[in-house]
Design an enzyme around this catalytic site. Structure first.
Site, PDB file in Angstrom:
ATOM      1  CE  LYS A  22      14.869   7.329 -20.744  1.00  0.00           C
ATOM      2  NZ  LYS A  22      15.792   6.867 -19.712  1.00  0.00           N
ATOM      3  NE  ARG A  93      19.106   8.407 -22.548  1.00  0.00           N
ATOM      4  CZ  ARG A  93      18.370   9.502 -22.719  1.00  0.00           C
ATOM      5  NH1 ARG A  93      18.207  10.331 -21.707  1.00  0.00           N
ATOM      6  NH2 ARG A  93      17.799   9.745 -23.861  1.00  0.00           N
ATOM      7  N   GLY A 102      14.538   8.550 -12.609  1.00  0.00           N
ATOM      8  CA  GLY A 102      15.735   8.492 -11.781  1.00  0.00           C
ATOM      9  C   GLY A 102      15.925   7.171 -11.062  1.00  0.00           C
ATOM     10  CG  MET A 104      15.837   1.275 -13.151  1.00  0.00           C
ATOM     11  SD  MET A 104      15.211  -0.013 -14.156  1.00  0.00           S
ATOM     12  CE  MET A 104      14.210   0.946 -15.225  1.00  0.00           C
ATOM     13  NE  ARG A 336       9.727  11.661 -17.976  1.00  0.00           N
ATOM     14  CZ  ARG A 336      10.758  11.405 -17.214  1.00  0.00           C
ATOM     15  NH1 ARG A 336      11.299  10.223 -17.209  1.00  0.00           N
ATOM     16  NH2 ARG A 336      11.279  12.333 -16.455  1.00  0.00           N
ATOM     17  CG  HIS A 452      15.182  12.354  -7.322  1.00  0.00           C
ATOM     18  ND1 HIS A 452      15.071  12.321  -5.951  1.00  0.00           N
ATOM     19  CD2 HIS A 452      14.753  11.170  -7.778  1.00  0.00           C
ATOM     20  CE1 HIS A 452      14.604  11.144  -5.596  1.00  0.00           C
ATOM     21  NE2 HIS A 452      14.408  10.410  -6.673  1.00  0.00           N
ATOM     22  CB  SER A 752     -23.857  -2.285   3.872  1.00  0.00           C
ATOM     23  OG  SER A 752     -22.783  -1.409   3.651  1.00  0.00           O
ATOM     24  CB  CYS A 819     -19.963   0.872   4.223  1.00  0.00           C
ATOM     25  SG  CYS A 819     -20.177  -0.504   5.356  1.00  0.00           S
ATOM     26  CE1 TYR A 838     -24.425   2.034   0.301  1.00  0.00           C
ATOM     27  CE2 TYR A 838     -26.471   1.215  -0.678  1.00  0.00           C
ATOM     28  CZ  TYR A 838     -25.619   1.344   0.412  1.00  0.00           C
ATOM     29  OH  TYR A 838     -25.966   0.781   1.616  1.00  0.00           O
TER      30      TYR A 838
HETATM   31  C1  PEP Z   1     -16.025  -2.975   7.730  1.00  0.00           C
HETATM   32  O1  PEP Z   1     -15.747  -3.937   8.454  1.00  0.00           O
HETATM   33  O2  PEP Z   1     -15.701  -2.913   6.525  1.00  0.00           O
HETATM   34  C2  PEP Z   1     -16.736  -1.824   8.272  1.00  0.00           C
HETATM   35  C3  PEP Z   1     -17.152  -0.847   7.495  1.00  0.00           C
HETATM   36  O3  PEP Z   1     -16.914  -1.769   9.624  1.00  0.00           O
HETATM   37  P1  PEP Z   1     -15.759  -1.356  10.659  1.00  0.00           P
HETATM   38  O4  PEP Z   1     -14.641  -0.805   9.874  1.00  0.00           O
HETATM   39  O5  PEP Z   1     -16.388  -0.342  11.570  1.00  0.00           O
HETATM   40  O6  PEP Z   1     -15.468  -2.647  11.321  1.00  0.00           O
END
Ligand code: PEP
Ligand code: MG
Length: 866
Positions: A22, A93, A102, A104, A336, A452, A752, A819, A838
């Site tokens: 602000k 303020r 909203g 504070m 803002r 709000h 992975s 993954c 990846y």
């Molecule tokens: C993990 O453990 O991150 C994974 C991808 O395998 P899962 O979630 O199936 O255990």
């Protein structure tokens, strides 16, 4: 020692961290020549010091000195009127470096005393206004500084209105308001917290209360939800009051330089005639659209349009500004960067770049990647929808179906049972944040698009309809009525936050259509992305969806879900019960055919792109019915149930997640390994023969030792002899595998990182049960965020980085992916962007991963040449 108090006009060039959002916005506006009432800022540094030590020596003397300058600038004296000159009154303020709308506290009209009221009445010739200002000060000060509940003051106001037969506040006379002010004063006196009749004491009390409000429960909750650090502190802005409630040529409003729901360019906002700012933000009275000013105050409208243009050019972003008109004169009180829906964020970023206000790179950086899945939110299927029974303002897009609830407590109760809810409130206040966070949709009877409820819902990405005026809500009775229809707790409602329509019952929804603007933004982003993005997909349908979102293959295809399908589970159970190699072979033979067809469809959906298939991971007993169910059936004489029960008891594990699963299971039951891998290789062979381009990869879960990988590789090689090799990899998801990465890497083509298990094991917590305490850890500030949601860079990230470096050194051709669920969370993606090849994310989060990876590329430096 640095100064801790600055006049707005001297603060230019100081940081937002120091001045708060602000104070920063105001000082920038003042510098840009916009009409801003004079004021001063007390820095966040002073607040931090106050919170640490309980006092800031010398601060108040600095404030007094700057107040003297303020008196000079306004020609008024603080709290003291003289003849025609009214007393100088100020607003106090809060303003944190990060916007917390909203959350504070604020005190207006500060400096008034019984003497001051008389002076104000004389100077303005408006005693009603003077007493109205005073009673508002008493209620705000009473609540924020002296700790009385707001309802107590509201109750006294209602009681007086009732006694006078008045429906609106405006019907109360000057005498009534004077009476009310005296009642407030007596009440505060009686509870042992008298109102200070000294402007300077008021000022000090209010400043300290704003400092303290940093730690009030709703501010803490807000910070937890948005991951805002606990130690920023708030600045305090003390600013000369201007009055929007001096008559019909006065008023107050909120403006957006572009539509915060859709992103459409154009002045947009709301105005309340003859009112003070808090009336708008609190959503207590419903304001009218700014458009209407064109009719009765065209010059003001024109002036606002110009202000909007100047604000955007100065701040180079969509602005959300508050203004007050005092007797026809416009003042800006705040600006803002406006909160916006994901949809609006994309449109604004793209259009601003096209208008030349920002660069394409900036546009890419402006969109919060984690919000993208919200863009793909469904809407009500208009062809199948009945007539809506109620209509309000479309405050936050997306459709929601849920059970009507009227309190935080009810929302939590339903959520605990996994049931979706629509939170129905007369209006929302910051106290409702818990319910709003848990609800699937929000519906309010009062308040405008900047109330709000609307602001918070948009920020949370929860569909919301506000200001449905026909609705009467009785939270204590758990019911609401509209147009003669009664809605009770638990009744199903559907709302569409894109249209403002509300329906009884569960109405069919349609998936969101693809977004042309998003595609444009992602096209701008792509050249900066170095990290590959694949998807976690176990079904052909998920694979197709992920591909449509731009996934470059599958990084994790979990095979266990295929085993749970109705036609397979009996054969999985026969596999578990098999007592002879022949019985085992028969069960596997049947499962082989199912698996081969599954793999063919998935490989086809991802034709030409890599598909990483993970061999079976969970312990076999997870495929058995629950023990109690088996026991009941066995009791009834079911022979198979008896055998299964016996097996289930024998196979039971105290910690199945740390048990006989993953590589352990595959190596000790190699027939399962062979069946799965053969199904994959055979599927690929058949597709290739039919002219397709399948790219399978195989992956072993949960290894902890190179010996396991060696054995698995040997098993795989047997089949590779027959079918030709495919990439062979392992998950790195136990800490020991990460520690021994250098020994494992030469044995595989890829790693992975399974950050779900790696997080679980690095922290020594169960990912299935941690939901019971991790949120509290975050709330208590023990963790900055939930490590099952966002990758813990310090610990888990260190294991990952080490495994990457040592693995690559041992095998320079090693490919690296991630993954776990973190693979689709923007912060985690940015962390791994320059470490891995990846990431792999669930289909809807592929977009998030793509954008976050590009953002990382941008902040890391030059783009890769196209
Ligand atoms: C993990 O453990 O991150 C994974 C991808 O395998 P899962 O979630 O199936 O255990
Ligand atoms: Mg795992």
């Amino acid at each position: 020692m640095t100064e801790r108090v600055y006049l707005l006009s001297e603060a230019r060039g100081l940081s937002r961290d120091l001045l708060g959002g602000k104070g920063f916005g105001l000082s920038e506006m003042a510098a840009a020549g916009l009409p801003v009432p004079p004021g001063l800022v007390i820095t966040t540094e002073a607040c931090r010091q106050y919170l640490r030590r309980g006092a800031v020596p010398g601060l108040f003397e600095e404030v007094r000195a700057k107040m003297a300058a303020l008196e000079g600038l306004t020609g008024k004296r603080f709290g003291l009127g003289e003849g025609k000159v009214p007393p100088l009154l100020v607003s106090v303020r809060s303003g944190a470096p990060v916007s917390m709308p909203g959350m504070m506290d604020t005190v207006l009209n500060l400096g008034l005393t019984l003497e001051g009221v008389e002076a104000l009445a004389r100077a303005t010739e408006n005693p009603r206004f003077a007493w109205d200002s005073f009673r508002r000060l008493l209620a705000m000060y009473g609540e924020v500084v002296l700790g009385e509940r707001a309802e107590v003051f509201e109750g006294m106001l209602s009681a007086l209105k009732e006694a006078r037969g008045a429906r609106a506040d405006a019907e109360l006379s000057a005498e009534d308001l004077e009476e009310l002010a005296y009642r407030y004063l007596r009440h505060l006196e009686a509870r042992g917290t008298p109102f200070p009749m000294d402007p300077w004491a008021q000022l000090q009390g209010a400043i300290e209360a704003v400092f303290r409000s940093w730690n009030n429960p709703r501010a803490r909750t807000y910070r937890r939800i948005y991951g805002i650090p606990e130690d920023l502190g708030t600045a305090v802005v003390v600013q000369a009051m201007v009055f929007g409630n001096l008559g019909e040529d006065s008023g107050t409003g909120v403006g957006f330089t572009r539509n915060p729901a859709t992103g459409e360019k154009g002045l947009y906002g709301e105005y309340l005639r003859n009112a003070q700012g808090e009336d708008v933000v609190a959503g207590v009275r419903t304001p009218e659209p700014l458009e209407r000013l064109k009719d009765y105050a065209p010059t003001l409208y024109e002036e606002l349009l110009q202000v909007a243009g100047r604000l955007e050019r100065h701040f180079r972003d969509m602005q959300d500004f508050e203004f007050t008109v005092e007797r026809g004169r416009l003042y800006l009180l705040q600006t803002r960067s406006g909160k916006r829906t994901a949809q609006a964020a994309v449109r604004i970023a793209v259009e601003m770049a096209e208008e030349g206000l920002i660069s394409k790179e900036e546009a890419v950086m402006r969109v919060e990647a984690n919000a993208l899945p919200g863009l793909l939110r469904p809407s009500v299927d208009r062809d199948k929808a009945p007539r809506p029974f109620l209509k309000g303002l479309p405050a936050s897009p997306g459709a929601a179906v849920g059970h009507a609830v009227f309190t935080n407590e009810a929302t939590e109760r339903y959520a605990a049972q996994g049931l979706p809810t629509v939170l129905v409130r007369p209006e929302t206040t910051p106290e409702d944040i818990t319910g709003m966070y848990l609800a699937k949709g929000i519906l309010t009877a009062r308040g405008g698009l900047t109330s709000h409820a609307a602001v918070v819902a948009r920020g949370l990405g929860v569909p919301a309809v506000v200001g449905a005026e026909a609705l009467k809500v009785f939270p204590e009775e758990g019911r609401a009525v509209a147009e003669g229809v009664e809605v009770r707790e638990g009744d199903l409602l559907t709302l569409d936050g894109g249209t403002g329509e509300v329906y009884l019952g569960a109405v069919p929804l349609v998936e969101a259509a693809g977004e042309a603007l998003l595609e444009k933004l992602l096209a701008w982003a792509e050249p900066f992305r170095r990290l590959g993005v694949r998807a976690n997909a176990d079904t052909p349908e998920d694979a197709r969806r992920a591909r449509a979102f731009g996934a470059e293959g599958i990084g994790l295809c979990r095979t266990e879900h295929m085993f749970f399908q109705e036609d397979r589970i009996p054969w999985v159970r026969r596999l578990i019960l098999a007592e002879t190699p022949e019985e085992e072979a028969l069960a596997l033979e049947r499962l082989f055919h199912f698996q081969k067809e599954d793999f063919k469809e998935i490989l086809l959906a991802m034709d030409g792109l890599p598909v990483t298939v993970r061999l079976l991971d969970p312990p076999l007993h997870e495929f058995l019915p629950p023990l109690e169910e088996l026991a009941a059936k066995a009791e009834g004489g079911d022979e198979e149930a008896k055998r299964l029960l016996e097996r289930a008891r024998a196979m039971r594990e105290a910690n199945p997640m740390l048990g006989f699963r993953g590589a352990r299971l595959l190596l000790l039951r190699p027939a399962i390994f062979r069946m799965q891998l053969r199904a994959l290789l055979e599927a690929a062979r058949e597709l290739k023969e039919a002219g397709h381009d399948p790219r399978p990869e195989v992956m072993v879960p949960l290894v902890a030792d190179p010996k396991e990988v060696e054995r698995a590789r040997a098993l795989a090689e047997e089949l590779f002899q027959e079918y030709g090799p495919i990439p062979f990899g392992t998950m790195i998801e136990t800490p020991r595998a990460a520690l021994l990465a250098a020994e494992i890497a030469p044995l595989v083509d890829f790693f992975s990182f399974g950050t779900n298990d790696l997080t679980q094991m690095a922290f020594g917590l169960s990912r299935d049960d941690a939901g019971k305490f991790l949120p509290r850890y975050v709330e208590e500030g023990l963790f900055p965020f939930d490590p099952t949601e966002r990758l813990d860079e310090k610990g888990v990230g260190r294991l990952l980085r080490m495994a990457v470096e040592e693995g690559r050194r041992a095998n320079p051709r090693l490919k690296l992916g991630l993954c776990g669920e973190h693979g689709g969370e923007a912060g985690s993606v940015r962390f791994v962007a320059d470490l891995l090849d990846y990431t792999s994310a669930s289909p809807f989060r592929v977009l998030t991963a793509r954008l976050a990876a590009a953002q990382a590329g941008l902040s890391l430096g030059a783009p890769e040449p196209a």
